[in-house]
Design a protein around this motif. Structure first.
Motif, PDB file in Angstrom:
ATOM      1  N   UNK A  22      -7.949   5.626  -8.370  1.00 17.30           N
ATOM      2  CA  UNK A  22      -6.815   6.763  -8.880  1.00 17.30           C
ATOM      3  C   UNK A  22      -6.476   7.751  -7.887  1.00 17.30           C
ATOM      4  N   UNK A  23      -7.304   7.972  -6.886  1.00 19.08           N
ATOM      5  CA  UNK A  23      -6.946   8.983  -5.746  1.00 19.08           C
ATOM      6  C   UNK A  23      -6.262   8.383  -4.855  1.00 19.08           C
ATOM      7  N   UNK A  24      -5.827   6.998  -4.777  1.00 21.74           N
ATOM      8  CA  UNK A  24      -4.834   6.285  -3.953  1.00 21.74           C
ATOM      9  C   UNK A  24      -3.440   6.095  -4.474  1.00 21.74           C
ATOM     10  N   UNK A  25      -3.504   6.494  -5.749  1.00 25.64           N
ATOM     11  CA  UNK A  25      -2.062   6.319  -6.321  1.00 25.64           C
ATOM     12  C   UNK A  25      -0.984   7.495  -6.153  1.00 25.64           C
ATOM     13  N   UNK A  26       0.345   7.346  -6.271  1.00 28.31           N
ATOM     14  CA  UNK A  26       1.271   8.325  -5.824  1.00 28.31           C
ATOM     15  C   UNK A  26       1.015   9.480  -6.669  1.00 28.31           C
ATOM     16  N   UNK A  84       0.863  -1.273   0.099  1.00 27.83           N
ATOM     17  CA  UNK A  84      -0.093  -0.223   0.135  1.00 27.83           C
ATOM     18  C   UNK A  84       0.825   1.326   0.060  1.00 27.83           C
ATOM     19  N   UNK A  85       1.945   1.122   0.765  1.00 29.94           N
ATOM     20  CA  UNK A  85       2.771   2.295   0.669  1.00 29.94           C
ATOM     21  C   UNK A  85       3.671   2.635  -0.587  1.00 29.94           C
ATOM     22  N   UNK A  86       3.807   1.518  -1.374  1.00 30.92           N
ATOM     23  CA  UNK A  86       4.450   1.663  -2.665  1.00 30.92           C
ATOM     24  C   UNK A  86       3.419   2.215  -3.818  1.00 30.92           C
ATOM     25  N   UNK A  87       1.996   1.754  -3.492  1.00 33.21           N
ATOM     26  CA  UNK A  87       1.099   2.328  -4.422  1.00 33.21           C
ATOM     27  C   UNK A  87       0.755   3.726  -4.006  1.00 33.21           C
ATOM     28  N   UNK A  88       0.944   4.126  -2.847  1.00 31.88           N
ATOM     29  CA  UNK A  88       0.488   5.580  -2.541  1.00 31.88           C
ATOM     30  C   UNK A  88       1.659   6.528  -2.483  1.00 31.88           C
ATOM     31  N   UNK A  89       2.914   5.830  -2.250  1.00 24.54           N
ATOM     32  CA  UNK A  89       4.049   6.935  -2.210  1.00 24.54           C
ATOM     33  C   UNK A  89       3.794   7.650  -0.715  1.00 24.54           C
ATOM     34  N   UNK A  90       3.339   7.082   0.105  1.00 24.31           N
ATOM     35  CA  UNK A  90       3.331   7.671   1.429  1.00 24.31           C
ATOM     36  C   UNK A  90       3.505   6.709   2.582  1.00 24.31           C
ATOM     37  N   UNK A  91       3.650   6.913   3.838  1.00 24.30           N
ATOM     38  CA  UNK A  91       3.794   5.890   4.973  1.00 24.30           C
ATOM     39  C   UNK A  91       2.448   5.862   5.530  1.00 24.30           C
ATOM     40  N   UNK A  92       2.107   4.723   6.402  1.00 26.25           N
ATOM     41  CA  UNK A  92       1.197   4.560   7.307  1.00 26.25           C
ATOM     42  C   UNK A  92       1.199   5.493   8.453  1.00 26.25           C
ATOM     43  N   UNK A  93       0.205   6.349   8.570  1.00 29.78           N
ATOM     44  CA  UNK A  93       0.400   7.188   9.771  1.00 29.78           C
ATOM     45  C   UNK A  93      -0.289   6.418  10.970  1.00 29.78           C
ATOM     46  N   UNK A  94       0.085   7.283  12.097  1.00 26.49           N
ATOM     47  CA  UNK A  94      -0.019   6.517  13.724  1.00 26.49           C
ATOM     48  C   UNK A  94      -1.278   7.424  14.133  1.00 26.49           C
ATOM     49  N   UNK A  95      -1.838   6.950  15.493  1.00 22.87           N
ATOM     50  CA  UNK A  95      -2.625   7.756  16.213  1.00 22.87           C
ATOM     51  C   UNK A  95      -1.956   8.506  16.768  1.00 22.87           C
ATOM     52  N   UNK A  96      -2.736   9.816  17.195  1.00 24.59           N
ATOM     53  CA  UNK A  96      -2.050  10.940  17.974  1.00 24.59           C
ATOM     54  C   UNK A  96      -2.968  11.480  18.746  1.00 24.59           C
ATOM     55  N   UNK A  97      -2.652  12.091  19.998  1.00 21.24           N
ATOM     56  CA  UNK A  97      -3.276  12.690  20.932  1.00 21.24           C
ATOM     57  C   UNK A  97      -3.106  14.204  20.830  1.00 21.24           C
TER      58      UNK A  97
END
Length: 744
Positions: free
Chosen positions: A673-677, A636-649
């Protein structure tokens, strides 16, 4: 069993007070005309809970010298009756303790106005605590009874055949514990709000600093003084979505899967959450801890102790001001709280029993005088590096450099610290709260806080820096090592036996066949760590070649994490692990010393956060499908060109932005299409992108049996094998609903 002198004391008090009308045989009911004194107790019919007078100090000892606290206050409460570790679940007179001098004159009884009350008979009756029932329709004292139910609920009833609804019950006025069957929420008609409030300390059940309640705006977890909301869940339709999230979390852990039934009710009269136990033989409770964390506890008969199954927030430093003023919180240390440099614990006794509200105080007062617009001060500043900055900062826009920022703080006698980062000057007045050290995981701040100290403290700081921490430090100084290097070797190898840098090293093997390499040999093998392959949470990986042409990967760990002995033992253990998709650990290098707590390193060995399958988190057996899950996330990261985010407070809310949630949602909507890099600018084969997205989403299914094998993944990506639309994993569905809720 309680100490002998406690039993003797209870017998003494029993002989001193006026003879009670209460039966010597414990039962579950107190009727009008009866009285409960010290030594008497009500016991629920199932024997699980007891009600009576207790002294917290009698069951809690000092952590440092095993002595009993001198606290002599007594309280009326409910506790687990059959468990040897004394554990209260409700306290009546939290802020109105009973002193020793009045104990033998104190009773619990149903008063003349029909209320359940704690009364002291010292010449005249003195009221300590009462149920304070308003708008009563029944006033006869002969018509009321108090019953300790099997659920642990103390209820006051009108004695009549049709009376099933209590006039008053302890479940409506919880302390710091929520039991099975109790409602957590509010009555919209009467305004009753059932909220949890932490206790002050291990020996003081009084009202503490943290509370959790469900109000008109939703569920809120907050601290008082200073008043800060550190977790919230919006009210409305999104509130019901919390249940599937909690169920999904509980189902990933085999210890909690099927243990609870969760309920959420919202109607014209009330709104509340409730949990019940299908098997009531378990002893379970949820508590709001002194630290501000919510904890789920279950009694272990095997270990004869309480076992914590879940904690929220997980990081002990997350609750605001958890360590008190002028402290630093380090979630890798135990205990996690410590005083800032040149500060000492305000009350070591309170700290012994987990009450850190007083925090720390200065060893030396500041020297600062002001007259008119002129301020004179000899104070200095001491940097605390890599910390999350304190709450309640004030910005000084006119200070455009660090020297001017320091001067601005020095010119105010109430300024206690400053920070200058990204051309921004911040100062703090008064006490400093929530200074948390960078742990490289949840807290990644690189900011420095400059703490104001008296000039007299500066020589002490210099001397402390020159003092060795332990024998390891002395040894390291002798060989002039200014940095700590720990190297673990991860090898991708097709041979089972090898030599170390040209010469056999089997005499340095550990019990698991792991070899201890010399640092100089590894420098040579990696050409001075010149070819970097990548980096992870705890260091960088470099390519190397041994003298026998064996290709290796060397991970160089950053920072001091643990002791050398423990490090070697852990490496030996890791060397025994075999897995089809894991590279084999063949050796390590540990030249120099290593100190500090290493629990965080061990717990993170399993993988990089954000790529772990649910099985890892729940501790079940290792299978190759765990790696399929991680592959799906990477794809998924390769497809999107972004990292998976984490939870935050944040100070006002909780937020999670997790890309796999968006990916599978858009895939179902047909919007691949909205998901790709975005850097591809639409130049791609959309059919291939959709196929890759489907593969990734099948790989991250909750159930490992729903995930494909890597052979099936290859066949689908290459084209010959078709693939169906993957369902939304239950855990991701819960996250989706949580994200929707936080955005409302």
């Amino acid at each position: 069993m309680p100490p002998l002198y406690i039993l003797l004391g209870l017998l003494l008090f029993s002989s001193l007070h006026t003879p009670s009308c209460f039966s010597a045989t414990a039962n579950d009911t107190l009727t009008a005309g009866q009285a409960l004194a010290v030594g008497d107790k009500l016991v629920s019919r199932n024997g699980k809970f007891a009600l009576g007078f207790f002294q917290p100090a009698a069951s809690i000892t000092s952590k440092s010298d095993n002595t009993i606290s001198p606290n002599s206050n007594w309280y009326l409460g409910i506790w687990f009756n059959k468990i040897p570790v004394f554990t209260t679940v409700w306290v009546a007179n939290r802020d109105e303790p009973i002193t020793d001098s009045k104990l033998n004159l104190t009773q619990l009884k149903i008063s003349s106005n029909g209320n359940l009350a704690i009364i002291t008979h010292a010449g005249t009756e003195s009221l300590i605590w009462s149920t304070h029932i308003a708008n009563r329709t029944q006033t006869s004292i002969n018509a009321n009874s108090a019953v300790l139910l099997n659920s642990g609920n103390l209820a006051l009833f009108v004695e009549s055949p049709s009376s099933k609804v209590p006039l008053w019950q302890s479940f409506d006025y919880p302390a710091d514990v929520a039991l099975s069957g109790s409602k957590f929420g509010r009555n919209k008609v009467t305004g009753l709000n059932r909220q949890l409030i932490s206790k002050k300390s291990l020996i003081d059940p009084g009202l503490g600093s943290y509370s959790m309640g469900l109000g008109t705006g939703g569920m809120v977890l907050q601290r008082s003084n200073p008043s800060i909301v550190y977790w919230s869940w919006a009210s409305g339709t999104s509130t019901s979505k919390l249940i599937p999230i909690l169920e999904a979390i509980l189902e990933t852990d085999p210890r909690t899967n099927g243990l609870f039934n969760l309920t959420y009710v919202d109607n014209n009269v009330e709104e509340y959450y409730m949990y019940t136990l299908p098997d009531d033989t378990y002893s379970v409770f949820i508590s709001l801890d002194i630290s501000g964390q919510i904890k789920l506890n279950i009694w272990s008969e095997t270990k004869q102790s309480w076992k914590n199954l879940h904690t929220q927030p997980v990081d002990p430093c997350s609750p605001p001001a958890t360590c008190g003023p002028f402290t630093v919180c380090n979630n890798k240390a135990s205990p996690s709280c410590s005083c800032m440099e040149s500060f000492s614990q305000k009350s070591p006794h309170d700290w012994e029993f987990d009450d850190r509200t007083g925090g720390c105080i200065r060893d030396t007062p500041l020297h600062c005088t002001g007259k008119g617009n002129t301020t004179s001060s000899t104070d200095v500043f001491h940097p605390i590096a890599k910390v999350q900055l304190p709450i309640s900062r004030k910005s000084i826009d006119v200070a455009t450099s660090q020297s001017k920022c320091e001067e601005a703080c020095l010119n105010s006698c109430i300024c206690t610290a400053y920070s200058y980062n990204n051309s921004r000057c911040s100062v703090w007045h008064g006490e400093l709260f929530s200074v948390n050290l960078n742990d490289g995981i949840g807290i990644t701040s690189e900011d420095a806080l400059y703490l104001r100290l008296a000039a007299k403290d500066l020589p002490n700081l210099r001397r402390n820096r020159r003092k060795p921490n332990n024998g390891f430090v002395t040894a390291a100084s002798a060989i002039s090592l200014g940095i700590i290097i720990m190297l673990m070797l991860l090898i991708v190898i097709w041979r089972n036996k090898f030599k170390c840098c040209g010469s056999p090293s089997y005499d340095n093997q550990g019990s698991g066949g792991v070899i201890a390499f010399r640092y100089a040999d590894l420098v040579h093998a990696t050409k001075n760590f010149s070819e970097k392959l990548g980096a992870g949470g705890f260091g960088s990986v470099y390519k190397g070649v041994l003298s026998d042409s064996t290709t290796i990967a060397v991970k160089r760990l950053d920072g001091a994490r643990q002791g050398e002995k423990q490090f070697r033992a852990e490496v030996s253990s890791i060397g025994l692990i075999q897995h089809i998709n894991l590279v084999k650990l063949i050796g390590f290098c540990c030249e120099a010393f290593v100190v500090r707590d290493f629990s965080r390193v061990l717990t993170t060995f399993r993988g990089t956060a954000g790529y772990l399958a649910p099985e890892w988190l729940s501790g079940v057996a290792i299978t190759p499908k765990i790696d399929v899950y991680s592959f799906g996330l990477v794809l998924l990261e390769i497809i999107s060109g972004r990292r998976n985010s984490r939870e935050s407070y944040s100070s006002s809310n909780y937020h999670m932005e997790y890309f796999p949630v968006l990916a599978i949602t858009k895939l179902h909507e047909g919007d691949v299409l909205s998901l790709v890099d975005p850097q591809l600018h639409g130049d791609l084969n959309l059919e291939q992108a959709e196929r890759a997205c489907k593969v990734a989403c099948w790989c991250i299914q909750d159930n490992e049996f729903d995930r494909p094998t890597m052979l099936e993944v290859v066949r689908v990506l290459e084209g010959p094998q078709d693939i169906d639309m993957p369902p939304m994993p239950r855990l991701l569905a819960a996250i989706t609903e949580r994200s929707d809720a936080t955005s409302m």
